[in-house]
Design a protein around this motif. Structure first.
Motif, PDB file in Angstrom:
ATOM      1  N   GLY A  97       6.938   0.543 -11.153  1.00  0.00           N
ATOM      2  CA  GLY A  97       6.597   0.536 -12.571  1.00  0.00           C
ATOM      3  C   GLY A  97       5.107   0.582 -12.819  1.00  0.00           C
ATOM      4  O   GLY A  97       4.650   1.140 -13.817  1.00  0.00           O
ATOM      5  N   LEU A  98       4.334   0.017 -11.910  1.00  0.00           N
ATOM      6  CA  LEU A  98       2.873   0.020 -12.027  1.00  0.00           C
ATOM      7  C   LEU A  98       2.235   1.179 -11.260  1.00  0.00           C
ATOM      8  O   LEU A  98       1.025   1.222 -11.091  1.00  0.00           O
ATOM      9  N   LYS A  99       3.065   2.093 -10.774  1.00  0.00           N
ATOM     10  CA  LYS A  99       2.621   3.296 -10.058  1.00  0.00           C
ATOM     11  C   LYS A  99       1.858   2.985  -8.777  1.00  0.00           C
ATOM     12  O   LYS A  99       1.006   3.752  -8.345  1.00  0.00           O
ATOM     13  N   ARG A 100       2.227   1.877  -8.161  1.00  0.00           N
ATOM     14  CA  ARG A 100       1.659   1.526  -6.853  1.00  0.00           C
ATOM     15  C   ARG A 100       2.656   2.009  -5.793  1.00  0.00           C
ATOM     16  O   ARG A 100       3.342   1.245  -5.139  1.00  0.00           O
ATOM     17  N   PHE A 101       2.711   3.330  -5.688  1.00  0.00           N
ATOM     18  CA  PHE A 101       3.785   3.974  -4.943  1.00  0.00           C
ATOM     19  C   PHE A 101       3.731   3.709  -3.442  1.00  0.00           C
ATOM     20  O   PHE A 101       4.768   3.532  -2.807  1.00  0.00           O
ATOM     21  N   GLU A 102       2.556   3.715  -2.859  1.00  0.00           N
ATOM     22  CA  GLU A 102       2.465   3.495  -1.405  1.00  0.00           C
ATOM     23  C   GLU A 102       2.962   2.104  -1.025  1.00  0.00           C
ATOM     24  O   GLU A 102       3.679   1.936  -0.036  1.00  0.00           O
ATOM     25  N   GLU A 103       2.573   1.107  -1.811  1.00  0.00           N
ATOM     26  CA  GLU A 103       3.048  -0.250  -1.547  1.00  0.00           C
ATOM     27  C   GLU A 103       4.570  -0.334  -1.701  1.00  0.00           C
ATOM     28  O   GLU A 103       5.255  -0.982  -0.904  1.00  0.00           O
ATOM     29  N   ALA A 104       5.086   0.342  -2.738  1.00  0.00           N
ATOM     30  CA  ALA A 104       6.532   0.330  -2.965  1.00  0.00           C
ATOM     31  C   ALA A 104       7.270   0.998  -1.810  1.00  0.00           C
ATOM     32  O   ALA A 104       8.282   0.478  -1.323  1.00  0.00           O
ATOM     33  N   LYS A 105       6.767   2.140  -1.356  1.00  0.00           N
ATOM     34  CA  LYS A 105       7.432   2.855  -0.268  1.00  0.00           C
ATOM     35  C   LYS A 105       7.397   2.056   1.028  1.00  0.00           C
ATOM     36  O   LYS A 105       8.394   2.008   1.766  1.00  0.00           O
ATOM     37  N   THR A 106       6.283   1.404   1.283  1.00  0.00           N
ATOM     38  CA  THR A 106       6.176   0.582   2.495  1.00  0.00           C
ATOM     39  C   THR A 106       7.199  -0.547   2.474  1.00  0.00           C
ATOM     40  O   THR A 106       7.893  -0.809   3.466  1.00  0.00           O
ATOM     41  N   LEU A 107       7.296  -1.221   1.344  1.00  0.00           N
ATOM     42  CA  LEU A 107       8.259  -2.316   1.206  1.00  0.00           C
ATOM     43  C   LEU A 107       9.695  -1.800   1.333  1.00  0.00           C
ATOM     44  O   LEU A 107      10.517  -2.386   2.049  1.00  0.00           O
ATOM     45  N   LEU A 108      10.013  -0.708   0.661  1.00  0.00           N
ATOM     46  CA  LEU A 108      11.379  -0.188   0.663  1.00  0.00           C
ATOM     47  C   LEU A 108      11.784   0.355   2.038  1.00  0.00           C
ATOM     48  O   LEU A 108      12.950   0.260   2.423  1.00  0.00           O
ATOM     49  N   ARG A 109      10.837   0.917   2.780  1.00  0.00           N
ATOM     50  CA  ARG A 109      11.160   1.371   4.140  1.00  0.00           C
ATOM     51  C   ARG A 109      11.539   0.191   5.026  1.00  0.00           C
ATOM     52  O   ARG A 109      12.321   0.345   5.970  1.00  0.00           O
ATOM     53  N   ARG A 110      10.988  -0.974   4.722  1.00  0.00           N
ATOM     54  CA  ARG A 110      11.278  -2.162   5.523  1.00  0.00           C
ATOM     55  C   ARG A 110      12.591  -2.821   5.116  1.00  0.00           C
ATOM     56  O   ARG A 110      13.358  -3.274   5.968  1.00  0.00           O
ATOM     57  N   ILE A 111      12.876  -2.889   3.821  1.00  0.00           N
ATOM     58  CA  ILE A 111      14.019  -3.691   3.372  1.00  0.00           C
ATOM     59  C   ILE A 111      15.315  -2.889   3.221  1.00  0.00           C
ATOM     60  O   ILE A 111      16.402  -3.457   3.337  1.00  0.00           O
TER      61      ILE A 111
END
Length: 389
Positions: free
Chosen positions: A277-291
């Motif tokens: 939602g805050l367009k912090r896409f790299e952080e989101a992708k890193t987290l989602l790849r892990r979980i």
């Protein structure tokens, strides 16, 4: 407890400010508004009636419940035409004369019911658990307040809102230390959120968390209340506050339960949603790849949370302005697979299926422009116009 505004001028009073009518507990910001309400607002005619109903909070909840049931029955009228309630077997409720609803994942001729019948079913199950001290069955029986007993999927939309008001009006007079009171507040907050009453949902969430902290609830329950409040903050676009709270909740869940616990996975999903939602896409992708692999292993491929995580990862891939053509192809392929699974499990009318379908259409449009490489500026506008999580 949920009434947090002056009955005359709507000044926000929180949980403790202002004063109350000595007879019925209607809330006011001060004596001026109380006098005005008595002289000009009709309170002199309503005061005794409100008291007989159990006080201002009960009276308010009863009225809101009746309104919500009427809205739900009207919204479901076309879908329920010619059907009967699977609980009482009648088309029109014998006492309330309300129509039928269906707000779960049942299809065909299954799942039609009166809100009143669903409410009575839940009340009986909880009362039996309390009377017979069936603590091991309490959580399972509580599900009847928001989960269909036939398809075992959550109710949504106007049906959930009606059940939320029903649950709150049933348990609002319980002591603060009883779990059913907080459970009722949580369910009401969910229902209000579902129908877009976002400010009201935020007020309920704030009241719930304040109550828990006041009587020293467990860390588990406080984390749950913080998570719900974070979602409410995000809904009213206070995204930075929501992100901070979601990060804290995820850290707390990891510490308390470890990464494979369902509540940890829910917290991780919520945190990822705020990042997108805050367009912090790299952080989101890193987290989602892990979980996401953890969710696919611990839950199942068709689980609602797993589908949400996979959909969100595709969103982060496609919405990122730095995405490559392969990234956008992967996003579309993932959303196509997830949408098929959601449609099979939940049906085409379920909010999850509809949401994934909308994201799929937007992602396909972005991919089409990217493949044609016709207009870089048009591609930027399409990506920028995509909704936020």
């Amino acid at each position: 407890m949920i009434l947090t505004q002056c009955a005359v001028c709507a000044t926000e009073l929180g949980l403790s400010l202002g004063k109350k009518c000595g007879r019925c507990s209607t809330r006011y910001c001060g004596p001026e508004c109380q006098v005005q309400h008595w002289k000009e607002g009709g309170h002199d005619q309503l005061c005794k009636k409100i008291k007989r109903s159990g006080g201002a909070e009960q009276y308010h909840a009863n009225n809101k419940y009746s309104e919500a049931v009427a809205v739900a029955a009207t919204a479901c009228a076309e879908d329920t035409k010619g059907q009967t309630c699977y609980i009482c077997t009648q088309a029109l409720h014998w006492k309330t004369k309300e129509g039928l609803v269906r707000g779960c994942s049942c299809r065909g001729t299954s799942g039609f019911a009166h809100v009143s019948c669903l409410v009575e079913q839940a009340k009986i199950l909880i009362a039996e658990a309390e009377e017979n001290n069936l603590l091991d069955k309490a959580n399972e029986r509580w599900l009847r307040w928001d989960t269909c007993g036939l398809c075992e999927q959550k109710y949504h939309g106007v049906v959930l809102c009606a059940l939320g008001w029903a649950c709150w009006k049933t348990y609002l007079d319980r002591p603060e230390t009883e779990p059913v009171l907080s459970g009722a507040m949580s369910l009401l907050g969910n229902g209000l959120h579902e129908v877009g009453h976002l400010a009201d949902a935020l007020s309920v969430r704030e009241a719930d968390l304040a109550m828990m902290r006041r009587h020293g609830a467990s860390e588990e329950n406080i984390l749950a209340a913080q998570s719900a409040l974070a979602i409410a903050c995000a809904a009213v676009r206070d995204l930075e506050k929501a992100l901070s709270m979601e990060r804290d909740v995820y850290s707390g869940r990891l510490r308390l339960h470890g990464e494979e616990h369902p509540q940890t996975l829910i917290a991780a999903n919520n945190y990822a949603s705020r990042l997108v939602g805050l367009k912090r896409f790299e952080e989101a992708k890193t987290l989602l790849r892990r979980i996401t692999p953890v969710a696919r292993r611990v839950l199942r491929e068709s689980d609602e949370l797993t589908l949400k995580m996979r959909s969100m990862y595709a969103q982060a891939l496609c919405r990122d302005p730095a995405a490559t053509l392969d990234n956008r192809r992967e996003a579309v392929t993932t959303l196509e697979e997830v949408e098929r699974t959601a449609r099979r499990v939940f049906g085409g009318a379920h909010p999850l299926t509809e949401g994934i379908g909308g994201e799929l259409r937007a992602s396909r449009a972005v991919l089409e422009v990217a493949l044609g490489a016709r207009d870089v500026e048009a591609l930027r506008e399409l990506v920028g116009a995509m909704g936020t999580a």
